[in-house]
Motif scaffolding. Structure first.
Motif, PDB file in Angstrom:
ATOM      1  N   ALA A 298      -6.211   9.561 -12.816  1.00 20.30           N
ATOM      2  CA  ALA A 298      -7.213   8.500 -12.909  1.00 20.30           C
ATOM      3  C   ALA A 298      -7.139   7.641 -11.665  1.00 20.30           C
ATOM      4  N   ILE A 299      -8.302   7.127 -11.276  1.00 19.94           N
ATOM      5  CA  ILE A 299      -8.410   6.132 -10.211  1.00 19.94           C
ATOM      6  C   ILE A 299      -8.908   4.853 -10.858  1.00 19.94           C
ATOM      7  N   ALA A 300      -8.161   3.773 -10.676  1.00 23.88           N
ATOM      8  CA  ALA A 300      -8.467   2.504 -11.334  1.00 23.88           C
ATOM      9  C   ALA A 300      -8.815   1.438 -10.311  1.00 23.88           C
TER      10      ALA A 300
ATOM     11  N   GLY B 274     -17.631  -8.958  -2.532  1.00 19.56           N
ATOM     12  CA  GLY B 274     -17.126 -10.319  -2.442  1.00 19.56           C
ATOM     13  C   GLY B 274     -15.947 -10.631  -3.328  1.00 19.56           C
ATOM     14  N   VAL B 275     -15.386  -9.622  -4.005  1.00 22.73           N
ATOM     15  CA  VAL B 275     -14.261  -9.842  -4.916  1.00 22.73           C
ATOM     16  C   VAL B 275     -13.076  -9.004  -4.450  1.00 22.73           C
ATOM     17  N   SER B 276     -11.904  -9.626  -4.370  1.00 23.50           N
ATOM     18  CA  SER B 276     -10.705  -8.893  -4.000  1.00 23.50           C
ATOM     19  C   SER B 276     -10.378  -7.868  -5.069  1.00 23.50           C
ATOM     20  N   THR B 277     -10.257  -6.618  -4.628  1.00 20.85           N
ATOM     21  CA  THR B 277     -10.101  -5.511  -5.564  1.00 20.85           C
ATOM     22  C   THR B 277      -8.955  -4.620  -5.111  1.00 20.85           C
ATOM     23  N   ALA B 278      -8.140  -4.223  -6.066  1.00 22.31           N
ATOM     24  CA  ALA B 278      -7.072  -3.264  -5.800  1.00 22.31           C
ATOM     25  C   ALA B 278      -7.456  -1.926  -6.418  1.00 22.31           C
ATOM     26  N   VAL B 279      -7.149  -0.850  -5.701  1.00 22.38           N
ATOM     27  CA  VAL B 279      -7.433   0.500  -6.182  1.00 22.38           C
ATOM     28  C   VAL B 279      -6.107   1.223  -6.380  1.00 22.38           C
ATOM     29  N   PHE B 280      -5.913   1.744  -7.608  1.00 19.11           N
ATOM     30  CA  PHE B 280      -4.698   2.472  -7.966  1.00 19.11           C
ATOM     31  C   PHE B 280      -5.060   3.915  -8.325  1.00 19.11           C
ATOM     32  N   GLU B 281      -4.062   4.780  -8.229  1.00 17.65           N
ATOM     33  CA  GLU B 281      -4.232   6.141  -8.733  1.00 17.65           C
ATOM     34  C   GLU B 281      -2.943   6.590  -9.400  1.00 17.65           C
ATOM     35  N   LYS B 282      -3.117   7.306 -10.502  1.00 19.33           N
ATOM     36  CA  LYS B 282      -1.959   7.872 -11.199  1.00 19.33           C
ATOM     37  C   LYS B 282      -2.259   9.319 -11.542  1.00 19.33           C
ATOM     38  N   ARG B 283      -1.247  10.162 -11.393  1.00 21.25           N
ATOM     39  CA  ARG B 283      -1.384  11.573 -11.725  1.00 21.25           C
ATOM     40  C   ARG B 283      -0.363  11.932 -12.793  1.00 21.25           C
ATOM     41  N   VAL B 284      -0.855  12.666 -13.812  1.00 23.89           N
ATOM     42  CA  VAL B 284       0.053  13.242 -14.796  1.00 23.89           C
ATOM     43  C   VAL B 284      -0.072  14.760 -14.662  1.00 23.89           C
ATOM     44  N   THR B 285       0.374  15.490 -15.642  1.00 25.08           N
ATOM     45  CA  THR B 285       0.507  16.939 -15.460  1.00 25.08           C
ATOM     46  C   THR B 285      -0.784  17.594 -14.989  1.00 25.08           C
TER      47      THR B 285
ATOM     48  N   ILE C 291       0.836  -1.188   0.000  1.00 26.60           N
ATOM     49  CA  ILE C 291       0.000   0.000   0.000  1.00 26.60           C
ATOM     50  C   ILE C 291       0.882   1.254   0.000  1.00 26.60           C
ATOM     51  N   ASN C 292       0.549   2.193  -0.850  1.00 25.82           N
ATOM     52  CA  ASN C 292       1.214   3.485  -1.038  1.00 25.82           C
ATOM     53  C   ASN C 292       2.462   3.398  -1.921  1.00 25.82           C
ATOM     54  N   GLN C 293       2.875   2.187  -2.308  1.00 26.64           N
ATOM     55  CA  GLN C 293       3.974   2.094  -3.258  1.00 26.64           C
ATOM     56  C   GLN C 293       3.450   2.262  -4.680  1.00 26.64           C
ATOM     57  N   SER C 294       4.362   2.565  -5.617  1.00 29.72           N
ATOM     58  CA  SER C 294       3.964   2.866  -6.993  1.00 29.72           C
ATOM     59  C   SER C 294       4.685   1.979  -7.980  1.00 29.72           C
ATOM     60  N   LEU C 295       4.022   1.745  -9.084  1.00 31.27           N
ATOM     61  CA  LEU C 295       4.584   1.020 -10.215  1.00 31.27           C
ATOM     62  C   LEU C 295       4.182   1.761 -11.483  1.00 31.27           C
ATOM     63  N   SER C 296       5.176   2.220 -12.230  1.00 27.90           N
ATOM     64  CA  SER C 296       4.937   3.009 -13.448  1.00 27.90           C
ATOM     65  C   SER C 296       4.016   4.190 -13.168  1.00 27.90           C
ATOM     66  N   GLY C 297       4.186   4.785 -12.011  1.00 22.10           N
ATOM     67  CA  GLY C 297       3.391   5.941 -11.651  1.00 22.10           C
ATOM     68  C   GLY C 297       2.048   5.621 -11.034  1.00 22.10           C
ATOM     69  N   TRP C 298       1.651   4.340 -11.026  1.00 21.60           N
ATOM     70  CA  TRP C 298       0.375   3.939 -10.423  1.00 21.60           C
ATOM     71  C   TRP C 298       0.604   3.621  -8.950  1.00 21.60           C
ATOM     72  N   GLN C 299       0.009   4.410  -8.076  1.00 20.14           N
ATOM     73  CA  GLN C 299       0.151   4.197  -6.637  1.00 20.14           C
ATOM     74  C   GLN C 299      -0.968   3.281  -6.150  1.00 20.14           C
ATOM     75  N   LEU C 300      -0.598   2.251  -5.411  1.00 21.80           N
ATOM     76  CA  LEU C 300      -1.584   1.345  -4.827  1.00 21.80           C
ATOM     77  C   LEU C 300      -2.192   2.003  -3.596  1.00 21.80           C
TER      78      LEU C 300
END
Length: 852
Positions: free
Chosen positions: A122-124, A107-118, A90-99
């Motif tokens: 987006a929140i994924a 009932g489904v395991s879900t991960a939420v990411f966020e990425k910011r550009v200029t 949690i809070n680490q990033s990969l290619s700019g996507w922060q977990l």
């Protein structure tokens, strides 16, 4: 609508003698009252970037490349981008996507990411088996790029509060340029409107909604809903200052203009506000939502970005974001956000999906409907967006303003949401139409114009055309008959009391506007006989008769056919009477009026200087005339010409009085008349000016009145700066008419008539699915293969009974040269009903001649 005559003086006339209807066009340029010369020859206006939708190269693609996930656990996941799996906490990033979060959702395991550009983000939401299940756009990107909206006026033409009535220099500056009006050149002319961001849902109503100001501090309502709204007296419900570090709170201090106020996703009722302190290089972002339900509390996510080096790595940047939740946890925030996104995105995509080169404009159209639906209390109407000066519980006065209700229904219909709005329509008819056919609103504080009956009838006809629902039509019919009876009694009165050649013969008496009405003085002599009252009733009666005849023919109902025929004959008689009266009034006008070619407002309007134009005439009476779509272009142009002569227009929108202020709640009238003109560019100018100066460009807060430029809530009367249903829906109606405009006088449907030239350049695409028209549901797409070649796909029902005019506007103004189907004109291809006699799908290639 307004607070009353004490706020505007109906008989206030502008002394603007000597102002001409058009700016000079000599080679030396034109001189304004501020001694600014318009450039000569071909020129491009100043431009700024649209920070609500712009991407730097590669950023759009980067936000679309969402990580995959597997092996979720309490502490994190394994994530993969470009083929390499990596453990991610949690809070680490990969290619700019922060977990941001990992947990169970439905009932489904879900991960939420966020990425910011200029400027964007987006929140994924990602699952192991389903991949990306939601990708929510953000218009707040990296906080350090937040700034006040800049101006760019290389030719010295700009919007200023010091302007007085006079020529529309800024409008002429843009229209004479080589570019079509758009955000980039309209917004460059002056300071932005800074409004409040609404946090709401469809169940709680206005009193449970929250407004956030430019700092993301809440402006929660007074405890007593019957008192006039005022800023919080007991402290704000939410204040981001509470989360600032004790050691350096001043680092986050708001500096005027240094905030970016948006709706998450572009159209959700979720506030997303970013604030940046340029001095200390620190900032924060607040996202606040209201979960579904009538008794829920808002939940907010607060993220602080302390001062860091601008060259920080991804890991350093992520760790520097301090995150807090108010009234909830990460789990409750992200789960509710997903539900809100799914609800609203499905609501629009399931009705009339649209793809255009300007997503900011599309978001504005959708946001208008969202904000209005979240301001109604169930099916009960409102005039106020959220909580404000016009909010009355129980409903009375402006909450029942018929203009707001008809525009609310109209906007839904145009966007394929007629079924979703029919329940609102029927509820209003059942609850707020009196036994005598009058509006319940009229028995409260004021009396509103009888013209609204005509627009309600038109909405009813449109509902039938768009859905074919005869049962819903029949359910409305008894109440519509009462409304017609009320109006037609006034029509018959004028025929009995004012025999020809009296110009009042065959017109309809009544108040032309609620501010001018009085329930204790509602008589035939209370007001002049205004033409827009009669014209709007004629229009509604004409359309109502047509719909009745269609329904009767389909069902073989002789009684319905006879009723349609009766009203059709009556509408024809009414039109003749109005036309005779108008001609007589114009003929009786003084030489100055006849020479100027201006159109009268009422039967006594025969003695005035063409430079005289009252506030109500400009912002209301003229608008209602435009909306009636009378069908005589000379009369429409006469009103527009009158506005020019009086100098009551700025950057394409009408002004109200001596100050550069627009009362924009009726601006759909200007949009309606301008989309009917051959030249589409003034339509674009009006639309983008409304969005850039009479509304907050990010959160879509749109007041009834706005000073131009740089207005804000709190300036002037609390009624004037209260956000209103009508104002919020201007872009909703405007974009639909830009894309698809149905002529009412013939079976002709214009596609892309109002679209700007830069939408037709190589690689751009316009795509509209399931668009309702009175002749059936259509879909189409236009792809620019090059700047002079387009591929158009059309879908329409077999037997489609109208001509489709496909407008193409090449960027170099070249004429169209060839088309693989249809009839070619210089800027359009006409596809006649014969082409849909045996087929429902067409592919057309269109080319333009290259400019010499």
């Amino acid at each position: 609508m307004n607070g009353g005559l004490d706020r505007r003086q109906f008989l206030h006339l502008l002394a603007a003698a000597g102002i001409t209807s058009q700016l000079p066009s000599s080679a030396e340029g034109s001189t304004t009252q501020q001694s600014v010369k318009l450039p000569t020859g071909a020129y491009k206006p100043g431009r700024i970037e649209n920070d609500y939708s712009s991407f730097l190269p590669g950023e759009r693609e980067a936000l679309a490349q969402v990580p995959q996930m597997r092996k979720p656990s309490f502490n994190g996941i394994e994530a993969m981008v470009d083929g390499d799996w990596r453990e991610l906490a949690i809070n680490q990033s990969l290619s700019g996507w922060q977990l941001l979060f990992v947990g169970s959702m439905n009932g489904v395991s879900t991960a939420v990411f966020e990425k910011r550009v200029t400027h964007q983000g987006a929140i994924a939401y990602v699952t192991e088996l389903g991949g990306t299940i939601a990708l929510i756009p953000k218009q707040v990107g990296k906080l350090e790029h937040i700034r006040p909206r800049p101006t760019n006026t290389p030719h010295g033409v700009e919007l200023s509060r010091t302007q007085v009535p006079g020529p529309d220099v800024t409008g002429e500056y843009l229209l004479r340029s080589t570019e079509d009006p758009c955000y980039e050149n309209v917004a460059a002319l002056g300071a932005e409107y800074i409004g409040w961001s609404l946090v709401a849902n469809e169940e709680a109503g206005p009193l449970a909604s929250i407004y956030l100001d430019a700092t993301a501090q809440s402006r929660h309502p007074m405890r007593d809903p019957q008192e006039q709204w005022a800023p919080d007296l007991d402290g704000p419900l939410f204040n981001p200052v509470d989360y600032f570090p004790f050691a350096d709170p001043d680092h986050y201090r708001y500096q005027p203009g240094w905030s970016k106020r948006t709706l998450l996703g572009g159209f959700l009722p979720v506030a997303c506000t970013g604030v940046w302190n340029a001095e200390h290089k620190a900032g924060y972002e607040v996202i606040m939502l209201l979960p579904p339900g009538s008794d829920k509390q808002p939940i907010a996510r607060v993220r602080l970005q302390p001062s860091v080096k601008m060259t920080a790595t991804e890991t350093e940047e992520a760790s520097s974001l301090h995150e807090h939740f108010w009234h909830g946890s990460a789990a409750s925030f992200y789960e509710n956000l997903l539900g809100i996104w799914n609800h609203w995105s499905n609501f629009y995509e399931a009705s009339m999906p649209v793809e255009i080169p300007d997503p900011w404009l599309l978001n504005a159209a959708r946001a208008g409907i969202t904000l209005c639906r979240c301001s109604y209390r169930g099916l009960d109407p409102t005039y106020q967006i959220g909580e404000g000066a016009y909010t009355k519980i129980p409903e009375r006065s402006h909450a029942l303003f018929p203009v707001a209700q008809y525009e609310f229904i109209w906007a839904h219909q145009l966007w394929g949401l007629t079924t979703a709005s029919d329940a609102y329509f029927q509820h209003y008819l059942d609850s707020y139409i009196l036994p005598d056919g009058n509006f319940l609103y009229n028995t409260q504080d004021q009396v509103e114009g009888p013209l609204n009956v005509g627009l309600f009838l038109w909405n009813s006809a449109r509902s039938y055309w768009y859905t074919g629902d005869g049962d819903a039509m029949r359910k409305r019919l008894p109440i519509l008959e009462r409304m017609l009876g009320y109006i037609l009694s006034r029509y018959e009165y004028s025929k009995e009391q004012y025999p020809l050649p009296d110009r009042r013969y065959g017109l309809i008496w009544g108040s032309p506007e609620a501010d001018l009405g009085d329930t204790n003085n509602d008589t035939p002599n209370s007001h002049p006989f205004y033409y827009q009252n009669a014209a709007c009733v004629w229009r509604g009666l004409h359309e109502h008769a047509f719909a009745l005849s269609q329904l009767g023919s389909i069902e073989g109902n002789a009684e319905m056919i006879a009723l349609g025929k009766r009203y059709s004959n009556l509408a024809e008689e009414m039109r003749t009477n109005i036309r005779v009266s108008l001609a007589a009034t114009i003929a009786a006008g003084n030489p100055a009026m006849r020479s100027a070619g201006i159109t009268p407002f009422e039967t006594n309007d025969t003695r005035r200087l063409p430079t005289e134009l009252s506030s109500y005439e400009n912002h209301r009476f003229m608008m209602d005339w435009f909306l009636a779509d009378w069908g005589d272009p000379a009369l429409d142009l006469g009103h527009l010409h009158h506005r020019e002569l009086a100098g009551q227009q700025i950057c394409g929108i009408h002004t109200d009085g001596d100050a550069p202020r627009t009362s924009n709640f009726m601006a759909h009238g200007t949009l309606a008349v301008r989309i009917r003109q051959e030249d589409y560019r003034p339509f674009l100018l009006t639309l983008y000016t409304l969005l850039c100066y009479a509304a907050d460009s990010g959160n879509r807060y749109s007041p009834e009145d706005a000073y131009i430029p740089g207005s804000y809530p709190g300036e002037g009367s609390p009624y004037g700066w209260s956000a209103a249903v009508n104002s919020a829906l201007q872009p909703t109606l405007g974009l639909r008419w830009m894309l698809c405009y149905e002529q009412s006088d013939q079976p002709l449907c214009h596609l892309q008539k109002g679209t700007p030239k830069h939408w037709f350049t190589q690689g751009k695409r316009i795509r509209v699915r399931r668009c309702p028209t009175r002749w059936g549901i259509i879909s189409w797409s236009t792809e620019a293969i090059s700047d002079h070649d387009w591929r158009v796909e059309l879908e329409a029902p077999v037997g489609f009974a109208a001509t489709l005019a496909i407008h193409i506007h090449p960027t170099d103004n070249a004429h169209l040269r060839s088309s693989s189907a249809g009839t070619l004109a210089k800027d359009r291809v006409n596809v006649t009903p014969a082409m849909f006699a045996l087929q429902s799908h067409l592919v057309i290639t269109i080319t333009a001649a290259a400019a010499l």
